[in-house]
Design an enzyme around this catalytic site. Structure first.
Site, PDB file in Angstrom:
ATOM      1  N   GLN A 164       0.864  -1.183   0.000  1.00 37.25           N
ATOM      2  CA  GLN A 164       0.000   0.000   0.000  1.00 37.25           C
ATOM      3  C   GLN A 164       0.902   1.235   0.000  1.00 37.25           C
ATOM      4  O   GLN A 164       1.384   1.666   1.050  1.00 37.25           O
ATOM      5  CB  GLN A 164      -0.915  -0.014   1.218  1.00 37.25           C
ATOM      6  CG  GLN A 164      -1.715  -1.303   1.382  1.00 37.25           C
ATOM      7  CD  GLN A 164      -2.806  -1.450   0.328  1.00 37.25           C
ATOM      8  OE1 GLN A 164      -3.753  -0.671   0.295  1.00 37.25           O
ATOM      9  NE2 GLN A 164      -2.674  -2.448  -0.535  1.00 37.25           N
ATOM     10  N   SER A 191     -11.427   1.800  -3.497  1.00 43.14           N
ATOM     11  CA  SER A 191     -11.512   2.299  -4.875  1.00 43.14           C
ATOM     12  C   SER A 191     -12.908   2.783  -5.242  1.00 43.14           C
ATOM     13  O   SER A 191     -13.327   2.690  -6.398  1.00 43.14           O
ATOM     14  CB  SER A 191     -11.044   1.219  -5.858  1.00 43.14           C
ATOM     15  OG  SER A 191      -9.714   0.834  -5.570  1.00 43.14           O
ATOM     16  N   GLY A 248     -12.012   2.854   3.078  1.00 47.66           N
ATOM     17  CA  GLY A 248     -11.005   1.959   2.536  1.00 47.66           C
ATOM     18  C   GLY A 248     -10.010   2.654   1.623  1.00 47.66           C
ATOM     19  O   GLY A 248     -10.132   3.838   1.296  1.00 47.66           O
ATOM     20  N   HIS A 249      -9.012   1.870   1.194  1.00 47.82           N
ATOM     21  CA  HIS A 249      -7.944   2.438   0.371  1.00 47.82           C
ATOM     22  C   HIS A 249      -8.459   2.877  -0.992  1.00 47.82           C
ATOM     23  O   HIS A 249      -9.387   2.302  -1.540  1.00 47.82           O
ATOM     24  CB  HIS A 249      -6.778   1.448   0.240  1.00 47.82           C
ATOM     25  CG  HIS A 249      -7.131   0.142  -0.394  1.00 47.82           C
ATOM     26  ND1 HIS A 249      -6.266  -0.920  -0.425  1.00 47.82           N
ATOM     27  CD2 HIS A 249      -8.248  -0.297  -1.023  1.00 47.82           C
ATOM     28  CE1 HIS A 249      -6.818  -1.935  -1.048  1.00 47.82           C
ATOM     29  NE2 HIS A 249      -8.018  -1.580  -1.418  1.00 47.82           N
ATOM     30  N   ASN A 250      -7.835   3.935  -1.506  1.00 47.97           N
ATOM     31  CA  ASN A 250      -8.131   4.496  -2.833  1.00 47.97           C
ATOM     32  C   ASN A 250      -9.504   5.153  -2.938  1.00 47.97           C
ATOM     33  O   ASN A 250      -9.926   5.506  -4.046  1.00 47.97           O
ATOM     34  CB  ASN A 250      -8.028   3.427  -3.941  1.00 47.97           C
ATOM     35  CG  ASN A 250      -6.716   2.698  -3.935  1.00 47.97           C
ATOM     36  OD1 ASN A 250      -5.681   3.275  -3.633  1.00 47.97           O
ATOM     37  ND2 ASN A 250      -6.752   1.413  -4.267  1.00 47.97           N
TER      38      ASN A 250
END
Length: 361
Positions: free
Chosen positions: A216, A277, A257-259
């Site tokens: 990450q 995402s 969450g990520h992105n």
């Protein structure tokens, strides 16, 4: 009602001053010099308190209130007891909040819990960190190497700011918060116990080598005037950044969450879960406990009802709800149809005599 053990007592205000500050109309001008010393709800207010009424559900409380003055709309003005001074306003709650903000400006953002005005002796600040003037660092906070913090910012007790993090001016980082791999703008308010910039949940699942962790290497970017509620977690991106847009307000215990990209001026209520995402446009409102699947796009101005599960893109200005979420009109029609089926079905449906030999699994 304001508790003096925790909040500063505001100076008294006359009804004339209150009317002038809010644009409200004092109906009985002879009461203009009447003084108000505090703010309270209808049921807790006394003769020296200011309150408001804007919801007919509380009509009984209005009838019984002991308040000295009340913001009220013209529609409900006749219901105000005679001993209560009427402050006529088209938006009673907004007028009340205007006065509350003036009286209790110190509550609008966390202050040092220790009445601290500088860097506490027990705080740890790396020599390479750069703190502008008037930065407050409370006891036991840790500021890592290369950190930059702008003037007027407050770092709460036990907070940990990781290497290279940049925090803008007039920010507040609550006690026990951790921040890493993040760039934060000005006037950002982060409540206690938040965790920002940790690994996202990125794995290649169920391969021959087990669950393989994906590096990450993105950041968290938080723009100006964002507020983040207590216990919220924001993961850093994997390849691209996780972004929180300017003016967005996030409630407690939200997982991002990520992105994920969240646009400007969005509202996220408590316990929302946003998978990776995901892209959310500007001025989006999400109710409490909404869950949204990954790689979706939520259009500008969309609204999602609390406790909904979203698995599809939502168009701009869409009003969606349910599990799984769909346009609210369709969702309501389906709910009403099921209710009719349940109400109008066969009287004995679902009440078959059990088989006495059936002992279950």
């Amino acid at each position: 009602m304001t508790q003096p053990a925790f909040f500063k007592q505001p100076p008294p205000l006359t009804l004339v001053e209150i009317a002038a500050s809010t644009g409200a109309q004092l109906i009985d001008a002879s009461r203009g010099e009447q003084r108000i010393t505090g703010l309270a709800s209808l049921d807790q207010a006394g003769p020296m308190h200011l309150t408001f009424f804007d919801n007919h559900k509380y009509a009984a409380q209005l009838a019984a209130t002991r308040a000295g003055a009340c913001f009220v709309s013209p529609r409900f003005e006749a219901s105000v007891p005679g001993h209560v001074a009427v402050l006529r306003s088209a938006a009673p709650f907004r007028a009340f909040v205007r006065i509350a903000r003036d009286c209790h400006a110190d509550t609008l953002r966390p202050q040092s819990w220790f009445d601290n005005a500088t860097i506490a002796a027990s705080a740890v600040v790396h020599p390479s960190a750069h703190l502008e003037d008037a930065v407050v660092v409370d006891p036991l906070a840790v500021i890592g190497p290369g950190v930059e913090i702008g003037t007027g910012s407050v770092i709460g007790s036990g907070a940990v700011i990781g290497p290279g993090v940049r925090i803008g001016r007039n920010c507040n980082v609550g006690a026990g918060t951790t921040i890493q791999v993040a760039l934060i703008g000005n006037n950002v308010l982060i409540h206690p116990g938040c965790h920002i910039g940790q690994d996202g949940y990125g794995f290649i699942f169920f391969g021959s080598e087990g669950h393989v962790k994906v590096p990450q290497t993105g950041r968290v970017l938080i723009q100006n005037d964002v507020e983040i509620g207590a216990g919220t977690t924001i993961d850093r991106g994997s390849l691209r950044d996780t972004v929180i847009g300017e003016g967005t307000k996030i409630d407690n215990q939200v997982q991002i969450g990520h992105n994920v990209t969240i646009g400007r001026r969005c509202l996220l209520a408590a316990q929302i879960g946003l998978a990776g995402s995901l892209t959310i446009g500007d001025n989006v409102a999400l109710g409490a406990k909404v869950g949204i699947n990954n790689h979706l796009h939520i259009g500008d101005g969309a609204q999602v009802v609390a406790m909904s599960g979203v698995k599809d893109d939502i168009p701009p200005n869409g009003r969606w709800g349910g599990y799984f979420a769909k346009p609210t009109r369709q969702w309501y029609r389906e709910l009403f149809a099921v209710e009719r089926l349940a109400r109008d079905g066969a009287p004995n449906a679902g009440s078959a005599t059990p088989d006495p030999t059936d002992r279950g699994a």
